[in-house]
Enzyme design. Structure first.
Site, short mmCIF file in Angstrom:
data_model
loop_
_atom_site.label_atom_id
_atom_site.label_comp_id
_atom_site.label_asym_id
_atom_site.label_seq_id
_atom_site.Cartn_x
_atom_site.Cartn_y
_atom_site.Cartn_z
N GLU A 52 0.78 -1.26 0.02
CA GLU A 52 0.48 -0.07 -0.08
C GLU A 52 0.90 1.09 -0.15
O GLU A 52 0.65 2.12 -0.49
CB GLU A 52 -0.82 -0.26 1.34
CG GLU A 52 -2.05 -1.30 1.12
CD GLU A 52 -1.50 -2.14 1.99
OE1 GLU A 52 -2.16 -2.89 2.94
OE2 GLU A 52 -0.35 -2.56 2.12
N ALA A 163 19.95 -48.30 -11.75
CA ALA A 163 20.27 -48.90 -9.83
C ALA A 163 21.65 -48.68 -9.28
O ALA A 163 21.95 -49.25 -8.62
CB ALA A 163 20.13 -50.19 -10.62
N TRP A 169 21.59 -36.39 -16.03
CA TRP A 169 20.04 -35.79 -15.78
C TRP A 169 18.91 -36.77 -16.61
O TRP A 169 18.95 -36.55 -17.66
CB TRP A 169 20.40 -34.83 -16.60
CG TRP A 169 20.97 -33.90 -16.06
CD1 TRP A 169 22.62 -32.92 -16.37
CD2 TRP A 169 21.37 -32.21 -14.72
NE1 TRP A 169 23.62 -32.18 -15.84
CE2 TRP A 169 22.09 -32.76 -14.95
CE3 TRP A 169 20.25 -32.48 -13.76
CZ2 TRP A 169 22.94 -31.11 -13.52
CZ3 TRP A 169 20.90 -31.40 -12.58
CH2 TRP A 169 21.75 -31.07 -12.84
N THR A 195 20.19 -37.65 0.42
CA THR A 195 20.55 -36.50 -0.93
C THR A 195 21.61 -35.66 -0.48
O THR A 195 22.51 -35.40 -1.57
CB THR A 195 19.28 -35.60 -0.90
OG1 THR A 195 17.95 -35.77 -1.23
CG2 THR A 195 19.68 -34.39 -2.81
N ASP A 199 24.04 -35.96 -3.34
CA ASP A 199 24.51 -35.69 -4.62
C ASP A 199 25.63 -33.67 -4.41
O ASP A 199 25.61 -33.07 -5.25
CB ASP A 199 23.24 -34.31 -5.07
CG ASP A 199 22.35 -35.94 -5.26
OD1 ASP A 199 22.49 -36.99 -5.83
OD2 ASP A 199 20.98 -35.27 -5.63
N THR A 297 13.48 -40.94 0.91
CA THR A 297 12.34 -41.84 2.12
C THR A 297 12.04 -40.11 2.64
O THR A 297 11.81 -40.44 3.68
CB THR A 297 14.16 -41.59 3.10
OG1 THR A 297 14.50 -42.76 2.34
CG2 THR A 297 13.70 -42.09 4.48
N LEU A 298 12.81 -39.39 2.74
CA LEU A 298 12.10 -37.24 3.53
C LEU A 298 10.87 -36.94 2.91
O LEU A 298 10.25 -36.96 3.63
CB LEU A 298 13.54 -36.09 3.04
CG LEU A 298 12.50 -35.13 3.85
CD1 LEU A 298 12.67 -35.31 5.16
CD2 LEU A 298 13.31 -34.02 3.71
#
Length: 361
Positions: A52, A163, A169, A195, A199, A297-298
């Protein structure tokens, strides 16, 4: 143009603030008189100045105008004076809002202040759209939790790696740019310890001209992720928050603290980190919107706990087969009726890939 048209404009402006205004909401404002737009604004990074104030400053003179605001103007004195007072002082004749602010410091008081000064107030214009836009802010205020968007990047058959573990990617460059834009629209990006170790991610928004970076969060019970990782090496320039369990080694805590990362303790539940408690701690630090990028898993744990609000699946036109790594870990379901259900909101083509946006029913 109708009230809905002007409010849609204000909502589009509000969206520009997503990921940058937390813990404040992302608000848009358009000021119109005699069919002419006098000023417009949206909440600025860090939550100040408010939409505003920006719109009024641009308008210069707004007497007799209508202000379209995506959330009830604030009514309390904080770092800046209330926006309701600013609108009153500017002499606007009418205020149109999409939502009442659930924050108890405001909740109806802003509308009441305006009406007490003889300003006409119209409420609930495009309320559903506004509620959707600020779902993270609303959830934090009403439930003490951030909105969680789970991102899955998979093959057609729901695999995220071969596997042998090869995963870069699966999707193409258009999809990766889309994910970087998603990161910018969230306050934080979150991954699990597995992860992070597998990674060694940056979790930053790249290749799209980003002017800021989201908070980067790792849920790591024992702080096993290396402090000399990419996250640790860049913690001084872009925030890193390490959420850990009570048994994280003292040496690991000290090593991560030395990188500049914030350490956030989290209690355990049934042998695992209590995800609800973790998210409450993150909301307590101001976060409203978190993008979770795995791993499986997460992702499964968040779904089992009912903590995922939106799910974005990016699908590549490839097949890996049953020997590949699935996108989700076990959900412990016995009956199809117990399967978590989501509603399809939209689908987008990303070069050779696609993105499907789902919301929890």
């Amino acid at each position: 143009m109708t009230d809905e048209d002007h409010m849609a404009h204000a909502l589009a402006l509000a969206g520009r603030g997503l990921g940058r205004t937390w813990p404040n909401p992302a608000v848009g404002c358009v000021i119109v008189r005699d069919g002419r737009i006098l000023g417009r604004g949206w909440t600025q990074p860090g939550g100040r100045p408010h939409a505003e104030r920006r719109a009024l400053d641009q308008a210069g003179e707004a007497r007799g105008a209508t202000a379209y605001v995506t959330l009830e103007p604030c009514a309390h004195h904080g770092q800046t004076p209330p926006c309701s007072e600013a609108l009153i002082a500017a002499g606007v004749a009418r205020v149109v809002t999409a939502l009442t602010d659930p924050d108890p410091r405001v909740s109806g008081k802003g509308h009441a202040m305006l009406r007490a000064e003889g300003i006409a107030v119209t409420q609930d214009v495009l309320a559903d759209e506004a509620r959707r836009l600020n779902a993270g802010f609303l959830k934090r205020v009403t439930q003490g939790l951030p909105m969680v968007t789970l991102k899955l990047a998979t093959t057609i058959d729901g695999r995220i790696a071969t596997a042998s573990g090869e995963s870069r990617w699966i999707t193409g460059p258009d999809a990766r740019r889309y994910v970087h834009a998603l990161r910018l629209g969230h306050d934080a990006v979150m991954v699990g310890a597995g992860t992070a170790r597998a990674d060694d991610p940056d979790l930053t928004a790249r290749d799209i001209g980003a002017s800021h970076q989201p908070v980067r969060i790792v849920l790591d019970r024992l702080l096993a992720h290396a402090p000399d990782s990419r996250l640790g090496r860049t913690a001084q320039t872009s925030p890193v928050w390490m959420v850990h369990g009570p048994n994280a080694p003292t040496a690991a805590r000290a090593a991560w603290a030395a990188t500049g990362a914030a350490l956030i303790p989290c209690p355990m539940k049934d042998g695992h980190m209590d995800l609800t408690a973790a998210l409450r701690a993150l909301a307590g630090r101001g976060l409203t919107r978190i993008l979770c990028e795995g791993g499986g898993t997460l992702a499964a744990a968040l779904i089992r706990a009912g903590l995922v609000d939106d799910l974005i699946q990016i699908t590549a036109g490839r097949l890996i087969g049953a020997e590949g790594t699935p996108a989700l870990g076990p959900l412990a379901l016995s009956h199809l009726a117990d399967a978590p259900a989501f509603h399809l909101r939209s689908q987008t083509r990303l070069g050779p890939d696609s993105a499907s946006h789902w919301s929890r029913l």
